[in-house]
Write a protein that holds these residues in place. Sequence first.
Motif, mmCIF file in Angstrom:
data_model
loop_
_atom_site.group_PDB
_atom_site.id
_atom_site.type_symbol
_atom_site.label_atom_id
_atom_site.label_comp_id
_atom_site.label_asym_id
_atom_site.label_seq_id
_atom_site.Cartn_x
_atom_site.Cartn_y
_atom_site.Cartn_z
ATOM 1 N N HIS A 1 0.289 6.599 -9.303
ATOM 2 C CA HIS A 1 -1.046 6.061 -9.536
ATOM 3 C C HIS A 1 -2.089 7.031 -9.002
ATOM 4 C CE1 HIS A 1 -0.115 2.045 -11.068
ATOM 5 N NE2 HIS A 1 0.862 1.981 -10.175
ATOM 6 N N ASP A 2 -3.256 7.015 -9.615
ATOM 7 C CA ASP A 2 -4.337 7.856 -9.106
ATOM 8 C C ASP A 2 -5.028 7.137 -7.951
ATOM 9 O OD1 ASP A 2 -5.993 5.908 -10.280
ATOM 10 O OD2 ASP A 2 -6.127 7.049 -12.150
ATOM 11 N N ALA A 3 -6.014 7.788 -7.382
ATOM 12 C CA ALA A 3 -6.685 7.265 -6.189
ATOM 13 C C ALA A 3 -7.396 5.937 -6.427
ATOM 14 C CB ALA A 3 -7.691 8.298 -5.675
ATOM 15 N N THR B 1 1.087 4.059 -2.998
ATOM 16 C CA THR B 1 0.834 5.470 -2.681
ATOM 17 C C THR B 1 1.959 6.361 -3.190
ATOM 18 O OG1 THR B 1 -0.385 4.808 -0.691
ATOM 19 C CG2 THR B 1 0.357 7.101 -0.806
ATOM 20 N N ASN B 2 3.210 5.871 -3.058
ATOM 21 C CA ASN B 2 4.377 6.665 -3.472
ATOM 22 C C ASN B 2 4.642 6.600 -4.970
ATOM 23 O OD1 ASN B 2 4.802 7.359 -0.784
ATOM 24 N ND2 ASN B 2 6.263 5.703 -0.430
ATOM 25 N N GLU C 1 0.826 -1.208 0.000
ATOM 26 C CA GLU C 1 0.000 0.000 0.000
ATOM 27 C C GLU C 1 0.859 1.257 0.000
ATOM 28 O OE1 GLU C 1 -3.865 1.849 2.389
ATOM 29 O OE2 GLU C 1 -3.064 -0.120 2.920
ATOM 30 N N ILE C 2 1.940 1.274 0.776
ATOM 31 C CA ILE C 2 2.846 2.434 0.833
ATOM 32 C C ILE C 2 3.518 2.638 -0.522
ATOM 33 C CG2 ILE C 2 4.934 3.368 1.928
ATOM 34 C CD1 ILE C 2 4.185 1.741 4.427
ATOM 35 N N ASN D 1 -9.092 -5.836 0.348
ATOM 36 C CA ASN D 1 -7.864 -5.072 0.582
ATOM 37 C C ASN D 1 -6.725 -6.051 0.870
ATOM 38 O OD1 ASN D 1 -5.784 -3.349 1.419
ATOM 39 N ND2 ASN D 1 -7.210 -1.920 2.385
ATOM 40 N N LEU E 1 -6.026 2.369 -5.213
ATOM 41 C CA LEU E 1 -6.150 1.925 -3.817
ATOM 42 C C LEU E 1 -7.613 1.877 -3.412
ATOM 43 C CD1 LEU E 1 -3.200 3.856 -2.125
ATOM 44 C CD2 LEU E 1 -3.410 1.383 -2.371
ATOM 45 N N PRO E 2 -7.983 0.948 -2.529
ATOM 46 C CA PRO E 2 -7.105 -0.096 -1.973
ATOM 47 C C PRO E 2 -6.773 -1.165 -3.003
ATOM 48 C CG PRO E 2 -9.355 -0.482 -1.276
ATOM 49 C CD PRO E 2 -9.364 0.821 -2.032
ATOM 50 N N SER F 1 -3.806 -5.509 1.742
ATOM 51 C CA SER F 1 -2.938 -5.086 2.852
ATOM 52 C C SER F 1 -3.499 -5.494 4.205
ATOM 53 C CB SER F 1 -2.733 -3.562 2.825
ATOM 54 O OG SER F 1 -2.064 -3.166 1.645
#
Length: 263
Positions: A123-125, A119-120, A115-116, A138, A128-129, A140
């Motif tokens: 990618h767009d929103a 996020t880094n 997930e981290i 999910n 996630l998840p 994670s």
Amino acid sequence: MGFWEIFKNWIFSVIDWLYAFCGDWGMAIILITIIFRILIFPITARQIKSSLIMQKLQPRIKEIQAKYASDKTRQQEEMMKVYKEAKFNPLSGCLPMILQMPIFIALYQVLLELEILITNSNHDASALPATFYGIVSNLSNSCGTMFSVTPDGALVSLPYLVLVLIFGCSMLLPMLINKTRDRNTILMTGVMTVVMLFIGWGAPAGVLLYWDTSSLIGVGQQFVTKLLMDKKDEQQEALEIEIKPVKVEVERKERKARPRKNK
């Protein structure tokens, strides 16, 4: 940035590329697991073959251990004779495991930080998840986090529970394939299964998805290898029977003394 972090980032970049290809993080994990298993196929094949040979030699080894229980030097000499006769190296099964450990650890850490890392990345929103086609909501989260006894909660947590059960039972399948009857092996496998279930309960679903896929491929590979080795042994035994001369028991009649003529 150290070599280890570069290596982990490279593994994530492969998962990221696979995600762009298939559009799902769970499938990307399955695909990289398949690629990983293909790459290490020569190593695992040797490891499985070594394990199966060791199982076949166990009756003779136990016989030697019982016969020379008070003479450890002679015991080792006789065991080395058995290994030499079977063209088997007891250490050959350890090396493949050692060689694949760095890749396994790096992939494990990447999935823990999935997930981290997403996020880094760029990618767009909507990325996630990280899900597995909506079946696992999910990747994670762990089964322990998602488990619930409520009707809605049970439906959501069921895929996580299935992943944990496969994770735990992956220890039992090889034993069932090999039809192991040794009590110590059965007991040890049972204990390891309970330990794996405990670990799997708190592990992220992404890690379990990787491990389950890898284990099922490994079990399939072991099953096929065992079939081929058994078939080869049967052919060898049939050849030895065919070449071995047949002993025919000939019953000799007792020679009677010839009557002498009276002169």
